[in-house]
Design a protein around this motif. Structure first.
Motif, PDB file in Angstrom:
ATOM      1  N   GLY A  63       7.817  20.554 -28.140  1.00 45.70           N
ATOM      2  CA  GLY A  63       6.859  21.608 -27.790  1.00 45.70           C
ATOM      3  C   GLY A  63       5.456  21.077 -27.938  1.00 45.70           C
ATOM      4  N   ARG A  64       4.518  21.983 -27.941  1.00 43.57           N
ATOM      5  CA  ARG A  64       3.133  21.596 -28.064  1.00 43.57           C
ATOM      6  C   ARG A  64       2.889  21.174 -29.510  1.00 43.57           C
ATOM      7  N   ASN A  65       2.574  19.933 -29.715  1.00 42.82           N
ATOM      8  CA  ASN A  65       2.401  19.391 -31.062  1.00 42.82           C
ATOM      9  C   ASN A  65       3.616  19.659 -31.954  1.00 42.82           C
TER      10      ASN A  65
ATOM     11  N   GLU B 160       2.305  28.687 -31.266  1.00 45.02           N
ATOM     12  CA  GLU B 160       0.964  28.410 -31.749  1.00 45.02           C
ATOM     13  C   GLU B 160       0.035  29.494 -31.235  1.00 45.02           C
ATOM     14  N   THR B 161      -0.774  30.034 -32.127  1.00 43.60           N
ATOM     15  CA  THR B 161      -1.837  30.922 -31.647  1.00 43.60           C
ATOM     16  C   THR B 161      -3.169  30.390 -32.156  1.00 43.60           C
TER      17      THR B 161
ATOM     18  N   LEU C 103       3.853  40.421 -33.093  1.00 37.23           N
ATOM     19  CA  LEU C 103       5.173  40.135 -32.492  1.00 37.23           C
ATOM     20  C   LEU C 103       5.139  40.403 -30.989  1.00 37.23           C
ATOM     21  N   ASN C 104       4.540  41.517 -30.607  1.00 39.19           N
ATOM     22  CA  ASN C 104       4.504  41.873 -29.180  1.00 39.19           C
ATOM     23  C   ASN C 104       3.692  40.877 -28.360  1.00 39.19           C
ATOM     24  N   CYS C 105       2.620  40.357 -28.956  1.00 39.17           N
ATOM     25  CA  CYS C 105       1.806  39.351 -28.237  1.00 39.17           C
ATOM     26  C   CYS C 105       2.575  38.033 -28.103  1.00 39.17           C
ATOM     27  N   ILE C 106       3.328  37.663 -29.131  1.00 41.28           N
ATOM     28  CA  ILE C 106       4.103  36.414 -29.087  1.00 41.28           C
ATOM     29  C   ILE C 106       5.281  36.548 -28.121  1.00 41.28           C
TER      30      ILE C 106
ATOM     31  N   VAL D 157       3.813  29.549 -26.496  1.00 41.95           N
ATOM     32  CA  VAL D 157       5.189  29.636 -26.982  1.00 41.95           C
ATOM     33  C   VAL D 157       6.035  28.644 -26.188  1.00 41.95           C
ATOM     34  N   PHE D 158       6.671  27.707 -26.878  1.00 45.65           N
ATOM     35  CA  PHE D 158       7.439  26.631 -26.246  1.00 45.65           C
ATOM     36  C   PHE D 158       6.635  25.937 -25.157  1.00 45.65           C
TER      37      PHE D 158
END
Ligand code: ADP
Ligand code: MG
Length: 235
Positions: free
Chosen positions: A8-10, A15-16, A60-63, A76-77
């Motif tokens: 994934g990313r790093n 990640e946010t 949670l809803n934003c992720i 995400v991923f």
């Protein structure tokens, strides 16, 4: 902590960066998330703790792509969700994320089997594979014998197991659970948490659970504490 694949990313599943979510109604503004910076490893079991109103559900809803942040980055991923159209986001969510809810959210007229299978049907899975996956997931949560039961014929713990099987049926990489033990007694809650732990370890999934329940601490890899829309502690 489980070994995580570095794809994934790093190397992070989630990640946010400086994530804000401001709810506006008329002249009223509520900043539910105020600059959340978060990094979650692949294959980890994380709990998001905090009092009612601290922003757990919003995060949670934003992720999970159910809500759009006002500003910031949510990755995400390796996908920046902010860049996806509504249609792309819906498609992404069906494939990548399983949701588990406090009140189970089962359709009362459908059997356990039908509740689980419906999610695969919505995702366009063909009938033979749908049947196999549904039975596999009911098996995984220990409900093969109750497959034909309706929700009212099952205990709260069994209903939540159906909810978990439903979240798993499309082989998501990520499970998001919002207060999944909120309606359960502590013995049943522990059984559900042990089930989550084994799913994370054996199915190689990333699991994020929002809860104010202290029971979680014994089962998770990390605890993130949210207060007034900000991460205030990680342990
Ligand atoms: P938690 O899940 O930790 O209880 P929430 O994410 O539900 O927290 O809420 C965070 C804050 O955002 C609270 O102040 C809540 O009142 C507010 N909020 C949540 N959803 C909405 C909404 N749809 N409209 C306006 N305010 C909201
Ligand atoms: Mg909530």
């Amino acid at each position: 902590m489980a070994q995580e694949p570095d794809n994934g990313r790093n190397g992070h599943a989630i990640e946010t960066e400086q994530l804000w979510r401001v709810y506006r109604s008329g002249v009223q503004e509520v900043s539910a998330l105020r600059g959340v910076d978060l990094q979650i490893k692949f294959g980890s079991f994380i709990t998001l703790k905090g009092r009612s109103g601290s922003g757990k559900t919003t995060l949670l809803n934003c992720i999970g792509g159910l809500d759009r942040p006002t500003s910031g980055v949510v990755n995400v991923f390796g996908r920046n969700l902010m860049e996806l159209s509504e249609d792309q986001l819906t498609h992404w969510r069906r494939k990548q994320v399983g949701f588990v809810f406090q009140a189970f959210g089962l359709l009362p007229m459908l059997s356990a089997y039908e509740n689980v299978e419906l999610m695969a049907r919505i995702a366009g899975v063909r009938s033979k594979e749908r049947r196999e996956r549904t039975m596999h997931c009911l098996d995984l949560v220990g409900l093969q014998k109750q497959a034909q039961h309706r929700p009212y014929e099952m205990s709260g713990g069994q209903q939540q197991r159906v909810g978990i099987a439903r979240a798993l049926v499309n082989n998501p990489q990520l499970i998001l659970a919002d207060e999944p033990t909120g309606e359960l007694d502590s013995t049943t809650a522990r059984e559900i948490l042990a089930l989550f732990r084994s799913i994370v370890d054996e199915e190689n999934m990333t699991l994020l659970v929002a809860s104010h329940d202290a029971l979680l601490d014994a089962y998770v890899d990390r605890v993130l504490e949210l207060k007034d829309g900000q991460i205030v502690d990680i342990h």
